[in-house]
Design a protein around this motif. Structure first.
Motif, PDB file in Angstrom:
ATOM      1  N   GLY A 102      40.628  76.460  81.917  1.00 28.09           N
ATOM      2  CA  GLY A 102      40.712  75.594  82.742  1.00 28.09           C
ATOM      3  C   GLY A 102      40.105  75.691  84.172  1.00 28.09           C
ATOM      4  N   LYS A 103      38.771  76.595  84.034  1.00 32.72           N
ATOM      5  CA  LYS A 103      37.535  76.216  84.058  1.00 32.72           C
ATOM      6  C   LYS A 103      35.953  76.233  84.422  1.00 32.72           C
ATOM      7  CE  LYS A 103      39.475  80.595  86.794  1.00 32.72           C
ATOM      8  NZ  LYS A 103      39.208  81.779  87.160  1.00 32.72           N
ATOM      9  N   GLU A 104      34.876  75.308  84.761  1.00 34.28           N
ATOM     10  CA  GLU A 104      34.401  74.600  84.445  1.00 34.28           C
ATOM     11  C   GLU A 104      32.916  76.127  84.202  1.00 34.28           C
ATOM     12  OE1 GLU A 104      30.936  71.792  85.381  1.00 34.28           O
ATOM     13  OE2 GLU A 104      32.217  71.590  86.409  1.00 34.28           O
ATOM     14  N   ALA A 105      32.748  76.262  83.177  1.00 37.53           N
ATOM     15  CA  ALA A 105      32.180  76.446  82.722  1.00 37.53           C
ATOM     16  C   ALA A 105      30.191  77.278  83.249  1.00 37.53           C
ATOM     17  CB  ALA A 105      31.600  77.474  81.064  1.00 37.53           C
ATOM     18  N   ASP A 106      30.059  78.483  83.103  1.00 38.50           N
ATOM     19  CA  ASP A 106      27.919  78.136  83.597  1.00 38.50           C
ATOM     20  C   ASP A 106      27.418  79.096  82.654  1.00 38.50           C
ATOM     21  OD1 ASP A 106      29.652  80.611  84.934  1.00 38.50           O
ATOM     22  OD2 ASP A 106      28.712  79.412  86.820  1.00 38.50           O
ATOM     23  N   GLY A 107      26.366  80.046  83.366  1.00 39.17           N
ATOM     24  CA  GLY A 107      25.440  81.200  82.328  1.00 39.17           C
ATOM     25  C   GLY A 107      25.718  80.982  81.385  1.00 39.17           C
ATOM     26  N   SER A 108      25.608  82.376  80.549  1.00 36.51           N
ATOM     27  CA  SER A 108      25.459  81.878  79.260  1.00 36.51           C
ATOM     28  C   SER A 108      27.032  81.940  78.216  1.00 36.51           C
ATOM     29  CB  SER A 108      25.409  83.604  78.903  1.00 36.51           C
ATOM     30  OG  SER A 108      26.889  84.365  78.906  1.00 36.51           O
ATOM     31  N   ALA A 109      28.180  82.032  78.732  1.00 38.24           N
ATOM     32  CA  ALA A 109      29.286  81.303  78.543  1.00 38.24           C
ATOM     33  C   ALA A 109      28.968  79.593  78.065  1.00 38.24           C
ATOM     34  CB  ALA A 109      30.284  80.896  79.263  1.00 38.24           C
ATOM     35  N   ARG A 110      28.625  78.552  79.194  1.00 27.71           N
ATOM     36  CA  ARG A 110      28.000  77.802  79.188  1.00 27.71           C
ATOM     37  C   ARG A 110      26.404  77.247  78.150  1.00 27.71           C
ATOM     38  NH1 ARG A 110      28.301  72.394  81.552  1.00 27.71           N
ATOM     39  NH2 ARG A 110      26.177  71.229  80.878  1.00 27.71           N
ATOM     40  N   ALA A 111      26.782  77.790  77.956  1.00 25.98           N
ATOM     41  CA  ALA A 111      25.267  77.218  77.334  1.00 25.98           C
ATOM     42  C   ALA A 111      25.362  77.920  75.422  1.00 25.98           C
ATOM     43  CB  ALA A 111      24.003  78.746  77.579  1.00 25.98           C
ATOM     44  N   ARG A 112      26.146  79.018  75.626  1.00 28.14           N
ATOM     45  CA  ARG A 112      26.775  79.255  73.963  1.00 28.14           C
ATOM     46  C   ARG A 112      27.036  78.193  73.684  1.00 28.14           C
ATOM     47  NH1 ARG A 112      29.182  84.832  72.719  1.00 28.14           N
ATOM     48  NH2 ARG A 112      28.956  83.873  70.187  1.00 28.14           N
ATOM     49  N   VAL A 113      28.629  77.177  74.163  1.00 25.92           N
ATOM     50  CA  VAL A 113      28.583  76.121  74.090  1.00 25.92           C
ATOM     51  C   VAL A 113      28.212  74.805  73.956  1.00 25.92           C
ATOM     52  CG1 VAL A 113      30.745  74.393  74.279  1.00 25.92           C
ATOM     53  CG2 VAL A 113      30.802  76.976  74.493  1.00 25.92           C
ATOM     54  N   VAL A 114      26.688  74.244  74.573  1.00 27.74           N
ATOM     55  CA  VAL A 114      25.452  73.400  74.763  1.00 27.74           C
ATOM     56  C   VAL A 114      24.698  73.217  73.457  1.00 27.74           C
ATOM     57  CG1 VAL A 114      23.672  72.591  75.298  1.00 27.74           C
ATOM     58  CG2 VAL A 114      25.743  72.668  76.833  1.00 27.74           C
ATOM     59  N   ALA A 115      24.272  75.190  73.403  1.00 28.12           N
ATOM     60  CA  ALA A 115      23.751  75.028  71.900  1.00 28.12           C
ATOM     61  C   ALA A 115      25.012  75.171  70.803  1.00 28.12           C
ATOM     62  CB  ALA A 115      22.937  76.473  71.383  1.00 28.12           C
ATOM     63  N   HIS A 116      25.459  75.134  70.549  1.00 30.72           N
ATOM     64  CA  HIS A 116      26.165  74.600  69.565  1.00 30.72           C
ATOM     65  C   HIS A 116      26.604  73.905  69.579  1.00 30.72           C
ATOM     66  CE1 HIS A 116      28.360  76.337  65.808  1.00 30.72           C
ATOM     67  NE2 HIS A 116      29.765  75.314  66.155  1.00 30.72           N
ATOM     68  N   LEU A 117      26.889  72.859  70.486  1.00 31.70           N
ATOM     69  CA  LEU A 117      27.156  71.255  69.855  1.00 31.70           C
ATOM     70  C   LEU A 117      25.940  71.112  69.884  1.00 31.70           C
ATOM     71  CD1 LEU A 117      29.380  70.104  73.319  1.00 31.70           C
ATOM     72  CD2 LEU A 117      30.060  70.114  71.636  1.00 31.70           C
ATOM     73  N   ASP A 118      24.746  71.262  70.124  1.00 35.49           N
ATOM     74  CA  ASP A 118      23.291  70.799  69.539  1.00 35.49           C
ATOM     75  C   ASP A 118      23.119  70.508  68.414  1.00 35.49           C
ATOM     76  OD1 ASP A 118      22.723  69.907  72.157  1.00 35.49           O
ATOM     77  OD2 ASP A 118      21.613  72.463  72.803  1.00 35.49           O
ATOM     78  N   ARG A 119      24.030  72.223  67.921  1.00 36.14           N
ATOM     79  CA  ARG A 119      23.467  72.226  66.098  1.00 36.14           C
ATOM     80  C   ARG A 119      24.631  71.199  65.556  1.00 36.14           C
ATOM     81  NH1 ARG A 119      25.377  77.394  68.158  1.00 36.14           N
ATOM     82  NH2 ARG A 119      23.268  78.432  68.038  1.00 36.14           N
ATOM     83  N   LEU A 123      22.606  67.846  63.178  1.00 40.01           N
ATOM     84  CA  LEU A 123      23.353  66.960  61.866  1.00 40.01           C
ATOM     85  C   LEU A 123      24.559  65.869  61.888  1.00 40.01           C
ATOM     86  CD1 LEU A 123      26.480  70.588  61.143  1.00 40.01           C
ATOM     87  CD2 LEU A 123      23.918  70.043  60.176  1.00 40.01           C
ATOM     88  N   ALA A 124      24.391  65.740  62.731  1.00 38.16           N
ATOM     89  CA  ALA A 124      24.959  63.984  63.380  1.00 38.16           C
ATOM     90  C   ALA A 124      23.790  62.856  63.422  1.00 38.16           C
ATOM     91  CB  ALA A 124      25.913  64.216  63.961  1.00 38.16           C
ATOM     92  N   ASN A 125      22.937  63.801  63.804  1.00 34.30           N
ATOM     93  CA  ASN A 125      21.572  62.970  64.384  1.00 34.30           C
ATOM     94  C   ASN A 125      22.065  61.621  65.041  1.00 34.30           C
ATOM     95  OD1 ASN A 125      18.851  61.586  63.995  1.00 34.30           O
ATOM     96  ND2 ASN A 125      19.903  59.838  62.250  1.00 34.30           N
ATOM     97  N   MET A 126      22.491  62.177  66.477  1.00 35.90           N
ATOM     98  CA  MET A 126      23.011  61.701  67.705  1.00 35.90           C
ATOM     99  C   MET A 126      22.208  62.749  68.399  1.00 35.90           C
ATOM    100  SD  MET A 126      26.730  62.472  67.544  1.00 35.90           S
ATOM    101  CE  MET A 126      26.963  61.690  68.988  1.00 35.90           C
TER     102      MET A 126
END
Length: 368
Positions: A102-119, A123-126
């Motif tokens: 329910g809260k917007e993530a920041d710091g390392s929590a956000r960074a881990r999710v964004v890094a995974h979305l980047d993976r 894979l999807a070439n996008m």
């Protein structure tokens, strides 16, 4: 494999997964993304994944970048401790929007999710940004493997949102790179994580279905606070413990005993082994440099209570994750009595009763 992806068998793409044949993926993604305005593409999916409790622990990496563990491990998915995650890739977004609990993530929590979305994007070439919202039905970061269920759910929701249909093994490999134990929350029931030697052969498989054994995990919550030292730091520190080599020598025999106990539904064989393994994990943490202390007075009280209940004839054993909360392992015939007794122990704030849980799966109801 679904129509959305096809993989070569062994070549690595730098993200720990076999090479994706992008042509079929891009065609499939466009078919599912382009709705109305051809310049605006959006696709939303929601996944649910169970947390898991390891009977043989994962503690320490052979490769910290890809989270390849030092040893094989075994776990059970938990049907009443789970994460629900919705992911939407939307071309109107200029940046990823990450909402956790329910809260917007920041710091390392956000960074881990964004890094995974980047993976997933690779894979999807996008490059499309995503909106992600995730929530747990149990305390986060308190030693109940919340990152395992979180990144397993994220892996499934995100890949399906971009039109990729990965196999269970491929999803497990992908989830593992964000959180090692997340690979065990992809398959269902009782799960073995094959340590492997490289990213493509380190993945989890189900060794028994949820229906195989009416085992129960009664989680005694003595602290819902987020732990000060996360498992990621603990895995790195494991290499500094003088007991690491001793544990690695002991593990193969214990691993096979635990695996055999699960397959034969033998709690008398399983119980002592999982207690030993849990104590070793915390011994490793406390003897690392710097030392990590997850133990609390409440945890010790619950462990001592378990020992007394067993002396009184109740077949129940404990195990621990990297946190202060205690998992009480028993069969369904004893679960009501164990749960009732656990509620009476000083410092126990909440009880969560779990049967073996199923695999990560999609649902139709979205969080936004």
């Amino acid at each position: 494999m679904g129509a959305g992806s096809s993989f070569l068998s062994t070549q690595d793409n730098g993200q720990g997964l076999p090479v994706l044949l992008h042509i079929t993926s891009v065609v499939y993604c466009c078919q599912n993304f382009c709705k109305g305005d051809p310049k605006h593409m959006s696709q939303k999916n929601t996944a649910v994944s169970s947390s898991n409790i390891a009977f043989i622990k994962y503690w320490g990496n052979r490769d910290a970048v890809y989270r390849i563990p030092l040893n094989d491990s075994v776990s059970m998915n938990l049907d009443h401790a789970f994460t629900t995650t919705t992911v939407e890739f939307d071309t109107k977004l200029n940046d990823d929007v990450i909402i956790i609990g329910g809260k917007e993530a920041d710091g390392s929590a956000r960074a881990r999710v964004v890094a995974h979305l980047d993976r997933v994007r690779k894979l999807a070439n996008m490059e499309t940004k995503a909106r992600m919202q995730s929530q747990n039905n149990f305390p986060t970061g308190a030693g109940i493997a919340s990152s395992a269920s979180a990144f397993a759910a994220l892996s499934l929701a995100a890949t399906r949102a971009v039109g990729l249909e990965l196999s269970e093994r491929e999803l497990s490999v992908l989830a593992r790179q964000a959180s090692g134990s997340a690979c065990r929350s992809i398959p269902g029931g009782f799960v073995e994580w094959i340590a492997g030697r490289n990213s493509t052969d380190s993945y989890a498989i189900s060794i028994a279905s949820p229906e195989h054994w009416d085992l129960r995990d009664v989680i005694a919550i003595v602290s819902a606070e987020e732990k000060k030292v996360g498992s990621y730091e603990g895995h790195a520190a494991a290499q500094t413990s003088p007991f690491l080599s001793t544990r690695q020598n002991i593990l193969p025999s214990r691993f096979h005993s635990v695996r055999r106990a699960i397959l034969s539904k033998d709690l008398a064989l399983l119980g002592p082994a999982i207690e030993e393994d849990a104590i070793e994990l915390h011994m490793m943490a406390m003897t690392s440099r710097p030392p990590i202390y997850y133990w609390t007075p409440g945890m010790v009280r619950v462990i001592q209570a378990v020992q007394q209940w067993r002396a009184d004839g109740i077949v129940v054993y404990f195990t621990l994750d990297a946190g202060p909360n205690v998992h009480l392992i028993c069969e369904s015939k004893d679960v009501e009595r164990v749960a009732k007794l656990a509620r009476q122990v000083q410092d126990v704030q909440q009880i969560i009763v779990n049967a073996p849980g199923g695999p990560a799966h999609l649902i139709e109801q979205h969080l936004f």
